[in-house]
Design a protein around this motif. Structure first.
Motif, mmCIF file in Angstrom:
data_model
loop_
_atom_site.group_PDB
_atom_site.id
_atom_site.type_symbol
_atom_site.label_atom_id
_atom_site.label_comp_id
_atom_site.label_asym_id
_atom_site.label_seq_id
_atom_site.Cartn_x
_atom_site.Cartn_y
_atom_site.Cartn_z
ATOM 1 N N LEU A 70 0.833 -1.207 0.000
ATOM 2 C CA LEU A 70 0.000 0.000 0.000
ATOM 3 C C LEU A 70 0.868 1.258 0.000
ATOM 4 O O LEU A 70 0.492 2.274 -0.582
ATOM 5 C CB LEU A 70 -0.939 -0.007 1.209
ATOM 6 N N PHE A 71 2.041 1.177 0.650
ATOM 7 C CA PHE A 71 2.978 2.306 0.634
ATOM 8 C C PHE A 71 3.470 2.584 -0.791
ATOM 9 O O PHE A 71 3.697 3.746 -1.156
ATOM 10 C CB PHE A 71 4.170 2.017 1.541
ATOM 11 N N VAL A 72 3.658 1.530 -1.566
ATOM 12 C CA VAL A 72 4.074 1.716 -2.960
ATOM 13 C C VAL A 72 2.997 2.488 -3.720
ATOM 14 O O VAL A 72 3.302 3.397 -4.500
ATOM 15 C CB VAL A 72 4.353 0.358 -3.637
ATOM 16 N N ILE A 73 1.743 2.138 -3.470
ATOM 17 C CA ILE A 73 0.638 2.867 -4.104
ATOM 18 C C ILE A 73 0.658 4.328 -3.661
ATOM 19 O O ILE A 73 0.455 5.245 -4.471
ATOM 20 C CB ILE A 73 -0.719 2.211 -3.766
ATOM 21 N N ALA A 74 0.919 4.554 -2.372
ATOM 22 C CA ALA A 74 0.986 5.927 -1.853
ATOM 23 C C ALA A 74 2.076 6.719 -2.572
ATOM 24 O O ALA A 74 1.894 7.896 -2.911
ATOM 25 C CB ALA A 74 1.255 5.901 -0.353
ATOM 26 N N ASN A 75 3.203 6.075 -2.836
ATOM 27 C CA ASN A 75 4.303 6.739 -3.512
ATOM 28 C C ASN A 75 3.906 7.193 -4.917
ATOM 29 O O ASN A 75 4.433 8.184 -5.424
ATOM 30 C CB ASN A 75 5.501 5.789 -3.584
ATOM 31 N N HIS A 76 2.952 6.484 -5.529
ATOM 32 C CA HIS A 76 2.539 6.803 -6.900
ATOM 33 C C HIS A 76 1.239 7.603 -6.981
ATOM 34 O O HIS A 76 0.792 7.932 -8.088
ATOM 35 C CB HIS A 76 2.387 5.502 -7.697
#
Length: 341
Positions: free
Chosen positions: A19-25
């Motif tokens: 989910l953090f990866v999604i936040a980064n994008h």
């Protein structure tokens, strides 16, 4: 300590990391405060991919027997699974690549090979070739070096990567270094790859697997994680204020922060349904498609104000869409990708 519970803790950590990866994008806090979003999705989220690499190293090297024939077979089996997943992912993003003009703007066989091996054929797919290259490199070195020398080599590679990433200003101001890195950037766009970025975290995973800690109170690992996370925040902020980075994926203090976060997760006594483990792989693979889907739905339904302009709602919608798509992908996939990334 119960192994199943330990793995459950890691499973939860990797789910949050996805989910953090999604936040980064997606920049979930941009609608409220740009600097707060930078702290959250520009710095905090940078521990997500190191967690994936360290986890892969932990589970892979834990299974090695010391028999070269058996271990090499295990490596080939693992690499084939990653390569197969990478091939599927490349095909999934061909339509978006066509739409974005990937095959028209300076496309050559060389540029495609460079993307295939190092940069990924879509912006998030770099992780899969980095895992393949990094794991093969670490495995070869693991056969020849002690774990301590292996860690030293991984650290040196990471330092070389830093000079092409967050510490690039040092390279720019040294003529010899700049010439060397300019040549390197002909082969790949970023040092955030399988040669410089992945190895140290895969090695940390191997270290954790081969040198398990005695029973540790969660407060100790949690405290050390927070201390080093604080140093990582300070490092990132100072580097950005000094305009050092060429890219902003690699930080020195991400190494100890990730290690102690991982050790802390090993103490979490939380169960995680095994059926959900493959979701994380597909959440990572499919989330750019979910971003396109959410944006397209918003425009078709005239809900741009909520699903696009409001970044927190946009982030939430992309997370939900990614999970739904991941569930569907797991249900229809022919091969089970138990990669524990």
């Amino acid at each position: 300590m119960n192994n199943k519970r330990n793995e459950g803790g890691l499973d939860w950590l990797k789910f949050v990391a996805a989910l953090f990866v999604i936040a980064n994008h997606t920049g979930p806090l941009l609608s409220f405060d740009e600097y707060a979003d930078y702290l959250f999705s520009g710095i905090l989220s940078r521990v997500a991919v190191p967690v994936f690499f360290m986890s892969s190293g932990y589970f892979f090297f834990r299974k090695l027997t010391g028999d070269p024939a058996v271990d090499q077979k295990a490596l080939m089996k693992y690499v084939k699974k990653i390569a197969y997943l990478y091939g599927i992912s490349i095909l999934l993003y061909v339509p978006l690549n066509v739409y974005n003009g990937y095959f028209l703007e300076d496309f050559t066989v060389y540029s495609f090979m460079k993307d295939l091996v190092f940069d990924g054929t879509f912006y998030h797919l770099w992780y899969l070739p980095a895992l393949i290259v990094g794991l093969c490199l670490v495995y070869v070195l693991y056969q020849k070096l002690s774990i301590r020398w292996l860690a030293a080599v991984g650290s040196l590679l990471f330092i070389l990567g830093l000079l092409g990433d967050s510490y690039y200003a040092v390279t720019e101001n040294a003529a010899g270094l700049k010439l060397m890195y300019d040549a390197m950037f002909q082969a790949f766009d970023y040092t955030r790859n399988g040669l410089f970025y992945a190895p140290i975290f895969l090695i940390l995973g191997a270290w954790a697997a081969k040198h398990p800690k005695p029973e540790r109170k969660p407060i100790a690992s949690a405290g050390l994680f927070l201390v080093f996370l604080g140093f990582m925040f300070a490092e990132a902020i100072l580097l950005h204020e000094a305009d050092f980075p060429r890219h902003d994926s690699m930080y020195i203090f991400a190494i100890p922060a990730t290690y102690y976060l991982f050790q802390w997760a090993l103490t979490w006594k939380w169960n995680f349904n095994k059926e959900y483990r493959e979701w994380r792989v597909w959440i990572y693979i499919l989330h750019p498609l979910a971003i396109v889907l959410v944006r397209g739905t918003a425009e078709a339904a005239h809900l741009e104000k909520w699903l696009i302009t409001n970044h927190l709602i946009h982030f939430t919608a992309v997370c939900v869409a990614s999970i739904i798509m991941a569930v569907a992908a797991v249900r229809i996939s022919v091969i089970k990708f138990k990669l524990r990334p």
